[in-house]
Design a protein around this motif. Structure first.
Motif, PDB file in Angstrom:
ATOM      1  N   THR A  18      30.995   9.337  29.935  1.00 20.83           N
ATOM      2  CA  THR A  18      31.484   8.839  29.063  1.00 20.83           C
ATOM      3  C   THR A  18      32.529   7.657  29.377  1.00 20.83           C
ATOM      4  OG1 THR A  18      31.616  10.900  28.024  1.00 20.83           O
ATOM      5  CG2 THR A  18      33.175   9.427  26.978  1.00 20.83           C
ATOM      6  N   ARG A  19      33.237   7.644  30.547  1.00 19.30           N
ATOM      7  CA  ARG A  19      34.155   6.822  30.905  1.00 19.30           C
ATOM      8  C   ARG A  19      33.204   5.646  31.262  1.00 19.30           C
ATOM      9  NH1 ARG A  19      39.395   6.895  32.590  1.00 19.30           N
ATOM     10  NH2 ARG A  19      39.862   5.551  34.252  1.00 19.30           N
ATOM     11  N   THR A  20      32.241   5.571  31.937  1.00 16.85           N
ATOM     12  CA  THR A  20      31.440   4.472  32.175  1.00 16.85           C
ATOM     13  C   THR A  20      30.908   3.667  31.054  1.00 16.85           C
ATOM     14  OG1 THR A  20      30.771   5.742  34.288  1.00 16.85           O
ATOM     15  CG2 THR A  20      29.449   4.031  33.758  1.00 16.85           C
ATOM     16  N   ALA A  21      30.715   4.360  30.059  1.00 17.13           N
ATOM     17  CA  ALA A  21      30.102   3.992  28.784  1.00 17.13           C
ATOM     18  C   ALA A  21      31.098   2.970  28.190  1.00 17.13           C
ATOM     19  CB  ALA A  21      29.468   4.848  28.021  1.00 17.13           C
ATOM     20  N   ILE A  22      32.205   3.663  28.015  1.00 19.20           N
ATOM     21  CA  ILE A  22      33.291   3.024  27.532  1.00 19.20           C
ATOM     22  C   ILE A  22      33.372   1.662  28.054  1.00 19.20           C
ATOM     23  CG2 ILE A  22      35.686   3.149  26.831  1.00 19.20           C
ATOM     24  CD1 ILE A  22      35.507   6.205  26.642  1.00 19.20           C
ATOM     25  N   ARG A  23      33.703   1.604  29.538  1.00 14.93           N
ATOM     26  CA  ARG A  23      34.035   0.548  30.259  1.00 14.93           C
ATOM     27  C   ARG A  23      32.830  -0.555  30.309  1.00 14.93           C
ATOM     28  NH1 ARG A  23      35.483   0.627  36.251  1.00 14.93           N
ATOM     29  NH2 ARG A  23      36.992  -1.044  35.592  1.00 14.93           N
ATOM     30  N   ARG A  24      31.657  -0.133  30.215  1.00 11.13           N
ATOM     31  CA  ARG A  24      30.613  -1.008  30.120  1.00 11.13           C
ATOM     32  C   ARG A  24      30.503  -1.877  28.613  1.00 11.13           C
ATOM     33  NH1 ARG A  24      26.051   2.378  32.959  1.00 11.13           N
ATOM     34  NH2 ARG A  24      26.804   1.942  35.303  1.00 11.13           N
ATOM     35  N   ALA A  25      30.911  -0.961  27.714  1.00  8.99           N
ATOM     36  CA  ALA A  25      30.995  -1.286  26.215  1.00  8.99           C
ATOM     37  C   ALA A  25      32.257  -2.326  26.452  1.00  8.99           C
ATOM     38  CB  ALA A  25      31.162  -0.418  25.428  1.00  8.99           C
ATOM     39  N   GLY A  34      35.976 -12.195  24.167  1.00 10.99           N
ATOM     40  CA  GLY A  34      37.185 -12.340  25.002  1.00 10.99           C
ATOM     41  C   GLY A  34      38.304 -11.289  24.843  1.00 10.99           C
ATOM     42  N   TYR A  35      39.108 -10.991  25.930  1.00 14.42           N
ATOM     43  CA  TYR A  35      39.776  -9.706  26.083  1.00 14.42           C
ATOM     44  C   TYR A  35      40.734  -9.558  24.663  1.00 14.42           C
ATOM     45  CZ  TYR A  35      43.481  -6.240  27.387  1.00 14.42           C
ATOM     46  OH  TYR A  35      44.005  -5.302  27.719  1.00 14.42           O
ATOM     47  N   ALA A  36      41.344 -10.502  24.311  1.00 10.93           N
ATOM     48  CA  ALA A  36      42.374 -10.689  23.323  1.00 10.93           C
ATOM     49  C   ALA A  36      42.024 -10.346  22.055  1.00 10.93           C
ATOM     50  CB  ALA A  36      43.283 -11.787  23.214  1.00 10.93           C
ATOM     51  N   ASP A  37      40.567 -10.766  21.675  1.00 12.37           N
ATOM     52  CA  ASP A  37      39.875 -10.706  20.593  1.00 12.37           C
ATOM     53  C   ASP A  37      39.072  -9.344  20.411  1.00 12.37           C
ATOM     54  OD1 ASP A  37      40.758 -13.096  19.772  1.00 12.37           O
ATOM     55  OD2 ASP A  37      39.476 -14.206  20.391  1.00 12.37           O
ATOM     56  N   THR A  38      39.282  -8.582  21.452  1.00 15.39           N
ATOM     57  CA  THR A  38      38.285  -7.263  21.493  1.00 15.39           C
ATOM     58  C   THR A  38      39.324  -6.058  20.969  1.00 15.39           C
ATOM     59  OG1 THR A  38      36.797  -8.091  22.891  1.00 15.39           O
ATOM     60  CG2 THR A  38      37.206  -5.706  22.681  1.00 15.39           C
ATOM     61  N   ALA A  45      33.382   1.846  18.951  1.00 20.33           N
ATOM     62  CA  ALA A  45      32.043   1.734  18.322  1.00 20.33           C
ATOM     63  C   ALA A  45      30.892   1.247  19.370  1.00 20.33           C
ATOM     64  CB  ALA A  45      32.181   0.794  17.156  1.00 20.33           C
ATOM     65  N   ALA A  46      31.259   0.467  20.068  1.00 21.80           N
ATOM     66  CA  ALA A  46      29.937  -0.142  21.225  1.00 21.80           C
ATOM     67  C   ALA A  46      29.674   1.143  21.974  1.00 21.80           C
ATOM     68  CB  ALA A  46      30.698  -1.174  21.664  1.00 21.80           C
ATOM     69  N   ALA A  47      30.572   1.796  22.349  1.00 26.76           N
ATOM     70  CA  ALA A  47      30.525   2.817  23.294  1.00 26.76           C
ATOM     71  C   ALA A  47      29.769   4.304  22.855  1.00 26.76           C
ATOM     72  CB  ALA A  47      31.582   3.182  24.383  1.00 26.76           C
ATOM     73  N   ASP A  48      29.755   4.151  21.351  1.00 25.25           N
ATOM     74  CA  ASP A  48      29.435   5.510  20.570  1.00 25.25           C
ATOM     75  C   ASP A  48      30.572   6.570  20.676  1.00 25.25           C
ATOM     76  OD1 ASP A  48      27.918   6.614  18.624  1.00 25.25           O
ATOM     77  OD2 ASP A  48      26.438   7.440  19.985  1.00 25.25           O
ATOM     78  N   SER A  50      34.618   7.896  19.509  1.00 21.00           N
ATOM     79  CA  SER A  50      35.736   7.590  18.759  1.00 21.00           C
ATOM     80  C   SER A  50      36.958   7.007  19.268  1.00 21.00           C
ATOM     81  CB  SER A  50      36.268   9.110  17.976  1.00 21.00           C
ATOM     82  OG  SER A  50      37.030   9.682  19.012  1.00 21.00           O
ATOM     83  N   PRO A  51      37.927   6.365  18.447  1.00 15.55           N
ATOM     84  CA  PRO A  51      39.027   5.714  19.096  1.00 15.55           C
ATOM     85  C   PRO A  51      39.744   6.705  19.811  1.00 15.55           C
ATOM     86  CG  PRO A  51      38.507   4.597  17.006  1.00 15.55           C
ATOM     87  CD  PRO A  51      37.499   5.807  17.247  1.00 15.55           C
ATOM     88  N   ARG A  52      39.766   7.799  19.253  1.00 16.38           N
ATOM     89  CA  ARG A  52      40.537   8.977  19.866  1.00 16.38           C
ATOM     90  C   ARG A  52      40.254   9.332  21.360  1.00 16.38           C
ATOM     91  NH1 ARG A  52      41.980  14.741  16.903  1.00 16.38           N
ATOM     92  NH2 ARG A  52      43.260  15.668  18.744  1.00 16.38           N
ATOM     93  N   THR A  53      38.753   9.425  21.181  1.00 10.10           N
ATOM     94  CA  THR A  53      38.021   9.409  22.730  1.00 10.10           C
ATOM     95  C   THR A  53      38.560   8.371  23.653  1.00 10.10           C
ATOM     96  OG1 THR A  53      36.134  10.707  21.739  1.00 10.10           O
ATOM     97  CG2 THR A  53      35.932   9.983  24.016  1.00 10.10           C
ATOM     98  N   PHE A  54      38.445   7.116  23.279  1.00 10.71           N
ATOM     99  CA  PHE A  54      38.964   6.009  24.134  1.00 10.71           C
ATOM    100  C   PHE A  54      40.429   6.317  24.661  1.00 10.71           C
ATOM    101  CE2 PHE A  54      41.407   2.220  24.998  1.00 10.71           C
ATOM    102  CZ  PHE A  54      40.295   1.442  25.585  1.00 10.71           C
ATOM    103  N   TYR A  55      41.297   6.608  23.896  1.00  8.39           N
ATOM    104  CA  TYR A  55      42.441   6.780  24.318  1.00  8.39           C
ATOM    105  C   TYR A  55      42.700   8.198  25.032  1.00  8.39           C
ATOM    106  CZ  TYR A  55      44.318   3.433  20.844  1.00  8.39           C
ATOM    107  OH  TYR A  55      44.671   2.225  20.163  1.00  8.39           O
ATOM    108  N   ARG A  56      41.903   9.146  24.901  1.00  4.78           N
ATOM    109  CA  ARG A  56      42.130  10.259  25.942  1.00  4.78           C
ATOM    110  C   ARG A  56      41.528   9.749  27.119  1.00  4.78           C
ATOM    111  NH1 ARG A  56      39.200  13.791  23.109  1.00  4.78           N
ATOM    112  NH2 ARG A  56      37.079  13.364  24.232  1.00  4.78           N
TER     113      ARG A  56
END
Length: 194
Positions: A18-25, A34-38, A45-48, A50-56
């Motif tokens: 999961t961590r790898t998928a988030i980083r790759r996305a 660009g970083y600022a516009d992401t 969404a790109a990592a499939d 939830s935003p909550r999972t990202f924050y975790r």
């Protein structure tokens, strides 16, 4: 292998995936727009996930640039390096062992993350925090080295010297294996001068 060990192993593998998928996305989106516009929502969404999972997993967007996956294994390998190796040689040995075991995909991900980390001003504060944390981890690991000083302040100074060399060798140079090894050799030579 017992069932709990299998479950733990599977759980840890899922976390890493999961961590790898988030980083790759995130890296793909940073490259495209660009970083600022992401946004975090776009990364999730790109990592499939939830935003909550990202924050975790990361807490803040800048943290996705940092890969602390190697810190623990390097510090552990340092503490367990052959007892006959002097302190700096033991750290050099640990770095070579961990970086030498990276797969090509892991190597590419590490380089991409480090390259972005140096390009994104918002990440610089996190980098400093990680270096300070690493000083503490190395100082703690020195307790397991037979030639380490018993004084906590002396251990922290040695750890700070190692991290200073790491900062010098790695600044804007992703995965600087050769320059880091050479720099650690210089430090070892200077520390061993009577």
């Amino acid at each position: 292998m017992s069932a709990p060990d299998s479950a733990t192993s599977l759980r840890e593998r899922k976390k890493i995936q999961t961590r790898t998928a988030i980083r790759r996305a995130a890296f793909e989106l940073f490259t495209q727009q660009g970083y600022a516009d992401t946004t975090i929502d776009q990364i999730a969404a790109a990592a499939d996930v939830s935003p909550r999972t990202f924050y975790r997993y990361f807490g803040v967007k800048e943290a996705v640039l940092l890969s602390d996956r190697h810190i623990g294994p390097i510090v552990d390998a340092f503490a367990k390096a052959p007892a006959d190796l002097p302190i700096i040689a033991a750290y050099r040995h640990a770095v070579a062992e961990v970086f030498g075991g990276l797969t090509p995909a892991e190597r590419d991900e590490t380089i991409a993350g480090e390259r972005l980390m140096y390009e994104v001003p918002e990440a610089r504060g996190l980098v400093y925090t990680e270096y300070v944390r690493l000083i503490g981890l190395i100082a703690d690991a020195l307790v397991h080295r037979p030639d380490a000083p018993s004084d906590p302040l002396e251990r922290r100074v040695i750890a700070g010297a190692i991290v200073g060399v790491l900062i010098s060798a790695s600044h804007e140079t992703p995965l600087p294996e050769e320059s880091l090894a050479a720099s650690l050799t210089i430090l070892e030579g200077k520390l061993s001068v009577p």
